[in-house]
Design an enzyme around this catalytic site. Structure first.
Site, PDB file in Angstrom:
ATOM      1  N   THR A  96      15.454  34.750  15.730  1.00  0.00           N
ATOM      2  CA  THR A  96      14.425  33.967  16.421  1.00  0.00           C
ATOM      3  C   THR A  96      13.819  34.814  17.533  1.00  0.00           C
ATOM      4  O   THR A  96      12.598  34.886  17.695  1.00  0.00           O
ATOM      5  CB  THR A  96      15.038  32.672  17.002  1.00  0.00           C
ATOM      6  N   ASN A 126      13.706  30.665   2.993  1.00  0.00           N
ATOM      7  CA  ASN A 126      15.039  30.118   3.278  1.00  0.00           C
ATOM      8  C   ASN A 126      15.277  28.731   2.709  1.00  0.00           C
ATOM      9  O   ASN A 126      16.395  28.238   2.755  1.00  0.00           O
ATOM     10  CB  ASN A 126      15.258  30.080   4.796  1.00  0.00           C
ATOM     11  N   HIS A 161      24.585  36.666  11.602  1.00  0.00           N
ATOM     12  CA  HIS A 161      25.433  35.585  11.066  1.00  0.00           C
ATOM     13  C   HIS A 161      25.031  35.145   9.659  1.00  0.00           C
ATOM     14  O   HIS A 161      25.708  34.328   9.043  1.00  0.00           O
ATOM     15  CB  HIS A 161      25.477  34.386  12.037  1.00  0.00           C
ATOM     16  N   CYS A 200      15.515  14.004   9.100  1.00  0.00           N
ATOM     17  CA  CYS A 200      15.242  12.584   9.262  1.00  0.00           C
ATOM     18  C   CYS A 200      15.527  12.190  10.704  1.00  0.00           C
ATOM     19  O   CYS A 200      16.647  12.335  11.173  1.00  0.00           O
ATOM     20  CB  CYS A 200      16.163  11.812   8.322  1.00  0.00           C
TER      21      CYS A 200
END
Ligand code: PLP
Length: 397
Positions: A84, A163, A212, A336
């Site tokens: 990120t 992804n 990771h 959701c």
């Protein structure tokens, strides 16, 4: 002691973990490296005392190893805290460098939020944002790209492998098209593609990875920059990592990332064969069930370590929970919240139906996933489908 550690002995080994796109289990050797470096090389790599110098040597060795695996120059590798951060630095920093030459930027519609949201921030800062379409397979549309590129375009970002459903993107073809647009900085998010899919990094301007995702630890990533001067600093401080990522370098994490990358590279060819077998088992296992839809078919267009499956009319969350109860962990692709249902943007961009998107789950393998685990997944999925979902789908509710 942390509360959670006292609670109960977790039966990690009896669970089947098939959510490896989200994160993978660190290799023991990787954790050993992390502990060993923290123990024996805890000096600050920027200090000129003896401890600092040895730690700095170790940091250089880690950088060298990453560079040699990615087949790039050592001074083009920068350690960050995650992909990120690498994506943010590359995108915001390259625009800062190029902003006097144009004001248009292009992003594919299927990028990870760390890329999409960086572009939306750039849009808020006044740049004109163009979204690049994908076809129904989820591969970027090169003809559309040609129509979007202008003399004002300064940035393009397309991921190596998606992804959510694993579509491999035509990075090489894009770099050919960009030969006519030398002002454009071409960034590639390589988080899901590194090692699994071949890439020639001399064809891109920047590339991001996160440890990771390949059995390393969380909190460390890499940014590759073909040319350091094409990206301005976006944070400021002590000047570490050539000023690109100020802040005391986590040398133990960098060394453990290099270790994870090397161990994964050693296994990569065997792992590819294994993943193809696993994906074929799943596709074959579900082939007689018309209601089970695969959004990542067996094809050269997709990576074999990811399979996105839908049960239209069922919510992905219900499938994830049903599998969870049986000790199998996979993930949903649409989030959701209490009020709204956010359809997954990448699946939406492919033009899949709302029902398909809402009912989709992602299954993803690691280097360590076994055939037995995949067999159990298929068996349990079919059992849950027959018991809980088939009737609901057929009744049309
Ligand atoms: N890019 C892609 C394609 C990803 O899948 C992820 C994580 O899921 C990231 C970027 C962000 O990685 P991190 O959370 O390690 O920064």
């Amino acid at each position: 002691k942390l509360e959670i550690l006292n609670n109960k002995k977790r039966k990690v080994d009896s669970m089947i973990y098939l959510d490896n796109c989200a994160t993978t289990k660190p290799y023991k050797e990787v954790l050993d490296t992390f502990v060993e470096v923290n123990n024996s090389y805890f000096g600050n790599a920027a200090s000129i005392n003896k401890f600092g110098k040895t730690t700095n040597k170790l940091l250089s060795a880690a950088r060298g190893q990453v560079a040699s695996i990615l087949q790039v120059a050592e001074d083009s590798i920068f350690f960050t805290s995650c992909a990120t951060e690498s994506n943010n630095i590359a995108l915001l920093g390259s625009v800062e460098h190029k902003k006097d030459f144009g004001n248009r930027i292009i992003v594919s519609k299927i990028e990870h939020p760390s890329v999409l949201e960086s572009f939306r921030e750039l849009e808020r800062r006044g740049f004109i944002l163009d979204y690049l379409n994908v076809d129904e397979d989820g591969v970027v549309d090169l003809n559309h790209l040609k129509t979007l590129l202008t003399k004002e375009t300064i940035l393009l970002s397309v991921m190596q492998v998606n992804n959510v459903f694993g579509a491999i993107q035509p990075i090489e073809e894009i770099s050919e098209i960009l030969k006519d647009y030398p002002k454009v900085h071409f960034h590639v998010d390589g988080v899901q593609g590194v090692l699994k899919d071949k890439i020639d990094l001399s064809k891109v301007d920047s590339y991001a990875i996160s440890a990771h995702k390949f059995h390393g630890i969380k909190g460390v990533g890499v940014l590759y920059l073909k040319s350091r001067r094409t990206v301005h600093n976006i944070t400021f401080g002590g000047g570490q990592e050539d000023g690109l990522r100020s802040g005391t370098v986590n040398v133990a994490a960098a060394a453990s990332l290099a270790k994870a990358l090397r161990l994964s590279q050693e296994k990569v060819e065997d792992v590819k064969i294994k993943h193809k077998e696993f994906k074929t088992m799943i596709v074959d296992g579900f082939s007689e069930y018309n209601h089970i839809v695969s959004n990542s078919p067996l094809s050269e267009k997709y990576i074999d370590s990811i399979i996105n499956i839908s049960l239209p009319k069922i919510k992905g969350e219900a499938i994830v929970n049903a599998l969870n109860e049986r000790g199998i962990m996979v993930s949903t692709t649409s989030a959701c919240s209490s009020k709204t249902f956010h359809l997954n943007e990448a699946l939406f961009a492919r033009g899949l139906s709302r029902e398909n998107i809402e009912g989709s789950i992602r299954v993803s393998f690691s280097n360590e996933t076994t055939k037995e685990e995949v067999e159990t997944f298929i068996e349990v999925f079919i059992d849950e489908y027959n018991k809980k979902f088939k009737e609901v789908i057929e009744s049309g509710i």
